[in-house]
Write a protein that holds these residues in place. Structure first.
Motif, PDB file in Angstrom:
ATOM      1  N   SER A  25       0.309  -0.896  -0.247  1.00  0.00           N
ATOM      2  CA  SER A  25       0.280  -0.176  -0.164  1.00  0.00           C
ATOM      3  C   SER A  25       0.765   0.893  -0.305  1.00  0.00           C
ATOM      4  O   SER A  25       0.427   2.089  -0.813  1.00  0.00           O
ATOM      5  N   ALA A  26       1.903   0.883   0.766  1.00  0.00           N
ATOM      6  CA  ALA A  26       2.712   2.378   0.901  1.00  0.00           C
ATOM      7  C   ALA A  26       3.041   2.687  -0.793  1.00  0.00           C
ATOM      8  O   ALA A  26       3.558   3.438  -0.691  1.00  0.00           O
TER       9      ALA A  26
ATOM     10  N   ARG B 192       0.871   3.785  -2.602  1.00  0.00           N
ATOM     11  CA  ARG B 192       0.499   5.504  -2.765  1.00  0.00           C
ATOM     12  C   ARG B 192       1.330   6.325  -2.763  1.00  0.00           C
ATOM     13  O   ARG B 192       1.529   7.600  -3.605  1.00  0.00           O
ATOM     14  N   SER B 193       3.306   6.091  -2.684  1.00  0.00           N
ATOM     15  CA  SER B 193       4.397   6.941  -3.586  1.00  0.00           C
ATOM     16  C   SER B 193       4.264   6.959  -5.435  1.00  0.00           C
ATOM     17  O   SER B 193       4.810   7.899  -5.169  1.00  0.00           O
TER      18      SER B 193
ATOM     19  N   GLN C  41       1.821   6.901  -6.585  1.00  0.00           N
ATOM     20  CA  GLN C  41       0.419   7.285  -7.334  1.00  0.00           C
ATOM     21  C   GLN C  41       0.500   8.307  -7.108  1.00  0.00           C
ATOM     22  O   GLN C  41       0.439  10.093  -8.065  1.00  0.00           O
ATOM     23  N   LEU C  42       1.231   8.653  -6.065  1.00  0.00           N
ATOM     24  CA  LEU C  42       1.897  10.995  -5.685  1.00  0.00           C
ATOM     25  C   LEU C  42       2.920  10.954  -6.662  1.00  0.00           C
ATOM     26  O   LEU C  42       3.166  12.260  -7.398  1.00  0.00           O
TER      27      LEU C  42
ATOM     28  N   LEU D 265      -2.919  12.407   1.417  1.00  0.00           N
ATOM     29  CA  LEU D 265      -2.358  12.961   0.013  1.00  0.00           C
ATOM     30  C   LEU D 265      -1.853  13.121  -1.068  1.00  0.00           C
ATOM     31  O   LEU D 265      -0.970  13.875  -1.656  1.00  0.00           O
TER      32      LEU D 265
ATOM     33  N   SER E 291       6.769  15.376   3.974  1.00  0.00           N
ATOM     34  CA  SER E 291       6.069  14.556   3.730  1.00  0.00           C
ATOM     35  C   SER E 291       5.926  14.156   5.206  1.00  0.00           C
ATOM     36  O   SER E 291       4.606  14.072   5.355  1.00  0.00           O
TER      37      SER E 291
ATOM     38  N   LYS F 232      -1.982   8.356   6.198  1.00  0.00           N
ATOM     39  CA  LYS F 232      -1.346   7.054   5.822  1.00  0.00           C
ATOM     40  C   LYS F 232       0.447   7.675   5.142  1.00  0.00           C
ATOM     41  O   LYS F 232       0.182   8.899   4.538  1.00  0.00           O
TER      42      LYS F 232
ATOM     43  N   THR G  79       3.903   7.490   3.041  1.00  0.00           N
ATOM     44  CA  THR G  79       4.570   7.005   2.349  1.00  0.00           C
ATOM     45  C   THR G  79       5.747   5.696   2.071  1.00  0.00           C
ATOM     46  O   THR G  79       6.039   5.388   2.581  1.00  0.00           O
TER      47      THR G  79
END
Length: 296
Positions: free
Chosen positions: A68-69, A72-73, A75-76, A153, A229, A236, A238
């Motif tokens: 998941s992390a 997320r990173s 996507q960001l 995020l 960050s 949540k 990154t």
């Protein structure tokens, strides 16, 4: 007769080799140690050779959810990359002409490179907390009870990362447009092209290889950003924040496997960007050659 190289050449070469080893030696050590066997430790010598720690990393059985992390990173980073390219191009086009407040806007944009990252992150976090307090103060009771926070995020963390990537993109676009030959635009206008057609068919193809570099800056700077960050990401984390947290809790080569994966992604993005730049430049060279043959 050819003269031999002076002794200073070999001293400088040895110094450069030591410098490169100092930069990349720790990374190489982490990559090697990540391929240890199930009973491997955190130091040399290697105890077996396997992909055990990579399998354990992605199995989801660790302290944190690495998958998941990672997503997320990723996507960001992609969103930051896209916004950095678009906003940098628009700003570069705007700064080609004088307008009121031009110098002030430039200095404010570049100032984020001077302000310490942790201060920027903390300031953004405080700003969003003030916004949360304002929303709770004016919102109806039924809405205020279920309201959490605007921080997240793609809100506060996205803004924090853009304060880091946009100045680099803007400076690159300044360099590009300072060397841009405006006669191409004049020729397009003489042929009846609209401003949008001039940008799409003349300006954009010329600056496209440079835009790949701007996008590379945007993604890589966002991908491994920690300080900006730390206070602004919200609930949540990154991947870099999870990696930093794991350094104090994980005592197995799993942390090395995670470092190898993140490094591999960075090198993959750099390789794709360089290949894209070379392909675009080769295409431009072929088009220029074909145009020259057509004129002949």
């Amino acid at each position: 007769m050819r003269e031999g190289r002076p002794a200073s050449f070999y001293w400088l070469a040895a110094f450069f080799a030591a410098f490169v080893l100092f930069l990349y030696g720790p990374m190489i050590a982490i990559v090697v140690l990540s391929f240890q066997g199930p009973s491997g430790g955190l130091t040399f010598p290697l105890n077996g050779l396997s992909l055990h720690w990579f399998e354990r990393l992605w199995s989801g059985g660790g302290i944190v959810d690495i998958k998941s992390a990672f997503v997320r990173s990723l996507q960001l980073g992609l969103v930051v990359m896209a916004l950095t390219v678009v906003l940098s191009v628009l700003a570069g086009l705007a700064f080609r002409k004088r307008f009121v407040g031009q110098n002030m806007l430039f200095y404010v944009t570049v100032a984020s490179l001077i302000v310490p990252s942790i201060v920027t992150s903390l300031g953004i976090a405080l700003q969003f907390r003030l916004l949360d307090d304002a929303v709770k103060a004016v919102a109806p009771p039924w809405l205020a009870e279920g309201y959490g926070t605007m921080m997240g995020l793609f809100t506060s963390a996205l803004g924090a990362h853009l304060t880091w990537t946009l100045p680099f993109g803007l400076l690159i676009m300044f360099a590009i447009f300072n060397r841009f030959d405006s006669r191409y635009e004049e020729a397009a206008r003489d042929l009846g092209a609209t401003p949008w057609q001039t940008f799409r068919f003349v300006i954009l193809p010329i600056i496209l290889p440079s835009l790949v570099g701007v996008g590379l800056f945007g993604f890589t700077l966002s991908w491994d950003e920690i300080a900006r960050s730390s206070q602004s990401v919200g609930e949540k984390n990154t991947l870099p924040l999870e990696l930093q947290a794991l350094t104090t809790t994980v005592t197995t080569p799993e942390i090395y496997a995670l470092g190898t994966v993140t490094t591999g992604v960075s090198f993959l993005v750099i390789g794709v960007a360089l290949a894209s730049i070379l392909a675009l430049r080769a295409r431009q060279a072929r088009q220029g050659s074909d145009a020259g043959k057509g004129m002949v």
